[in-house]
Design an enzyme around this catalytic site. Structure first.
Site, PDB file in Angstrom:
ATOM      1  N   ARG B  23     -32.104 -21.582 -32.257  1.00 42.90           N
ATOM      2  CA  ARG B  23     -33.571 -21.395 -32.145  1.00 42.90           C
ATOM      3  C   ARG B  23     -34.259 -22.518 -31.368  1.00 42.90           C
ATOM      4  NH1 ARG B  23     -35.297 -17.038 -35.023  1.00 42.90           N
ATOM      5  NH2 ARG B  23     -34.129 -16.551 -36.901  1.00 42.90           N
ATOM      6  N   ARG B  27     -40.952 -22.235 -31.960  1.00 40.21           N
ATOM      7  CA  ARG B  27     -42.294 -22.663 -32.349  1.00 40.21           C
ATOM      8  C   ARG B  27     -42.496 -24.167 -32.494  1.00 40.21           C
ATOM      9  NH1 ARG B  27     -44.517 -20.175 -37.453  1.00 40.21           N
ATOM     10  NH2 ARG B  27     -42.449 -19.356 -37.950  1.00 40.21           N
ATOM     11  N   ARG B  36     -46.624 -18.343 -26.146  1.00 40.13           N
ATOM     12  CA  ARG B  36     -46.624 -17.288 -27.172  1.00 40.13           C
ATOM     13  C   ARG B  36     -48.031 -16.729 -27.343  1.00 40.13           C
ATOM     14  NH1 ARG B  36     -46.357 -14.011 -30.603  1.00 40.13           N
ATOM     15  NH2 ARG B  36     -45.350 -14.015 -32.635  1.00 40.13           N
ATOM     16  N   ASP B  73     -33.693 -11.493 -29.753  1.00 45.25           N
ATOM     17  CA  ASP B  73     -33.676 -11.316 -31.204  1.00 45.25           C
ATOM     18  C   ASP B  73     -32.523 -10.398 -31.588  1.00 45.25           C
ATOM     19  OD1 ASP B  73     -35.636 -11.839 -33.672  1.00 45.25           O
ATOM     20  OD2 ASP B  73     -34.702  -9.865 -33.876  1.00 45.25           O
ATOM     21  N   TYR B 149     -30.658  -5.515 -42.356  1.00 42.97           N
ATOM     22  CA  TYR B 149     -32.056  -5.294 -41.973  1.00 42.97           C
ATOM     23  C   TYR B 149     -32.338  -3.808 -41.747  1.00 42.97           C
ATOM     24  CZ  TYR B 149     -32.624 -10.315 -41.380  1.00 42.97           C
ATOM     25  OH  TYR B 149     -32.686 -11.666 -41.608  1.00 42.97           O
TER      26      TYR B 149
END
Lengths: 343, 343
Positions: B23, B27, B36, B73, B149
């Site tokens: 990652r 962020r 973003r 992703d 998921y």
């Protein structure tokens, strides 16, 4: 009278193995749900000896388990240290979070036995009624696990608040852990003096720590508790349950001198046999979801556990607490397979 | 040009070890947050090649990592199978849950490369700009993790919905896993053909399964993907990351023929060295919270990782994704210590 569960803690193999289930006194039982409704909140149930005794005995009457675990909660220790603990319905516990060392002034250094008295009284009442072949088990949470709740104020996905605290202020967390080692030692000693045949130390959050931190926050405090309790009561029987310890189980087994080690359901059984059961009896480790599923999945799960561990000193259990949605019939099916064998 | 990361995947030891972070495009970077905001929702960012390229390159420009992982992703695979996937702001992914086998009709059997085209285009654009010494890494989620998921429709504490599905309808889940094995094989092959130097298979939820289930749902599908991709592209470089595999890591290492294995931060390093790194290069495994903490805790964490693994073929990384609250300065301090050594 001979208690099969204690035989195993004395490193003797029993066939069939003794059986009990973590959280066996709980919401999957209709008789528990009925009593719970009458009692009001969860803490009242825990702290009212007559009710807690009844709840402790319910699964013994229904299933004849080889161990009865006193109905209580790991947060009795923070309560007895004066921390505010509440259980919101359907929410899990909420504590007044200790975010930093400055907040430690809000708790006591000494464990207040008066606050834990209902637990001791429950042990006495259960003992008086219990079939002498059934072992009575007391318990506490491990210092690390209890500290994660005391610091975060609640459960979180990987207990990041306590892990961050450990990195931010190692000496500060040492202070809290030392308090918890003393408190847990006193609490377990008192439970054994009240009549518990053995005690279990639940380290539900052992599995979130890197190896060096695991050694410091999980292994070392539990080793000290075990030594303290055995200094108070020679030969005290103690079960450790370092959930999620994974590859660190071997180290835990070698360094913490417990009489049995509880295994979660993710453990590789060859590894556990070679690295753990070779030196200390093991307890576990059926996936609680296999018990919910029932049928073939349950049978296969039970067989895998028995094939893995029944060749040595072994207590059959789940790999974590029984889930509220577990059908009673599945518990019966599991017991039949463990005790009588495959049909 | 020599790429240090690929050297390690060829089983050569490099000192200092190559470094990248899971990652790393994310962020914690102010330049990411700025972009973003302009891009709107998360999926638009992933599926717009010019933006995804910029995001992929941001951490390389700032830190000079040895690997660039394409910004994407793991849920691109369900998307390309026609499942509805959304990302609510601050909530994580939401999918239209496949609660039982009857719901499988809602997804396609064939992976739709058209839907994944933006990812391939991003790989081409990044490749054109990237320093030739930096390895470009593509990825997908492992079938088990993606299935958790697809079945639950979201992340849950221990992915109980998928585990229950596996117990309830083993043959049904086999159908879904087979679809995902084919889709992932096609997807990884196309990423390598577009220019990725290596691919990583993320099994973030490997750690919730009992050993027999782990063998069936984690090891077996990944072994098939690796074989498929290598049939398409001889010598394809593949990294496996079975997060939480614990004691099952040894079995994963022996049975899944990947070129490196990613380790989470809970692994006992002696075990990992003896049972994993002895046969395959390893990647990892600093606790992401140690990087958030900085200071002594960070230095001790970095040293423990280096002492554990730098003696063999090794890629320095975190044990899980970098956290959004990580200070930039701590990443710099970590890199200095890995690349230059203790001051």
């Amino acid at each position: 009278v001979n208690k099969p569960l204690l035989d195993v803690l004395d490193r003797r193999r029993r066939l069939p193995p003794p059986v009990w289930l973590m959280r066996q006194a709980g919401r999957y039982l209709p008789e528990y749900r009925a009593l719970r409704e009458k009692a009001g909140d969860f803490l009242s149930l825990v702290l009212t000896p007559e009710l807690a005794t009844e709840v402790t005995l319910q699964p013994i009457r229904r299933f004849g388990f080889d161990g009865a675990i006193v109905f209580s909660d790991i947060l009795v220790v923070p309560l007895a240290l004066g921390q505010l603990v509440t259980f919101a319905p359907g929410e899990g516990p909420l504590l007044e979070a200790l975010n930093d060392r400055g907040a430690f002034g809000r708790i006591a250094i000494e464990f207040d036995h008066d606050r834990a008295k209902p637990v001791y009284e429950t042990i006495r009442l259960v003992k008086a009624e219990l079939d002498p072949a059934v072992a009575l088990i007391g318990f506490c949470g491990a210092p690390w696990t209890v500290a994660t709740y005391m610091i975060a104020g609640r459960g979180t996905p990987d207990q990041a608040p306590a892990r961050s605290f450990a990195y931010r202020d190692r000496a500060g967390l040492d202070v809290l852990i030392d308090i918890l080692v003393d408190a847990s030692s006193a609490y377990l000693t008192a439970q054994l003096q009240a009549g518990a045949d053995a005690v279990q130390i639940f380290d539900s959050w052992a599995g979130v720590l890197p190896p060096e931190e695991f050694a410091h926050w999980c292994i070392d405090p539990i080793r000290r508790i075990v030594a303290n309790v055995r200094r108070n009561i020679a030969g005290a029987k103690i079960i450790g349950f370092p959930r999620g310890a994974g590859t660190l189980l071997a180290r835990y087994g070698a360094e913490v001198r417990v009489d049995a080690i509880g295994l979660d359901w993710m453990v590789d059984r060859t590894f556990a046999r070679e690295k753990v059961q070779s030196r200390v009896p093991v307890q576990g480790n059926l996936d609680p979801l296999a018990l919910v599923a029932g049928g073939d999945a349950l049978d296969r799960g039970v067989d895998a556990v028995l094939d893995g561990f029944a060749g040595g000193p072994f207590i059959f259990n789940l790999g974590h607490g029984i889930l509220p949605e577990t059908p009673i019939g599945h518990v019966e099916r599991m017991l039949e397979r463990v005790r009588v064998g495959k049909p």
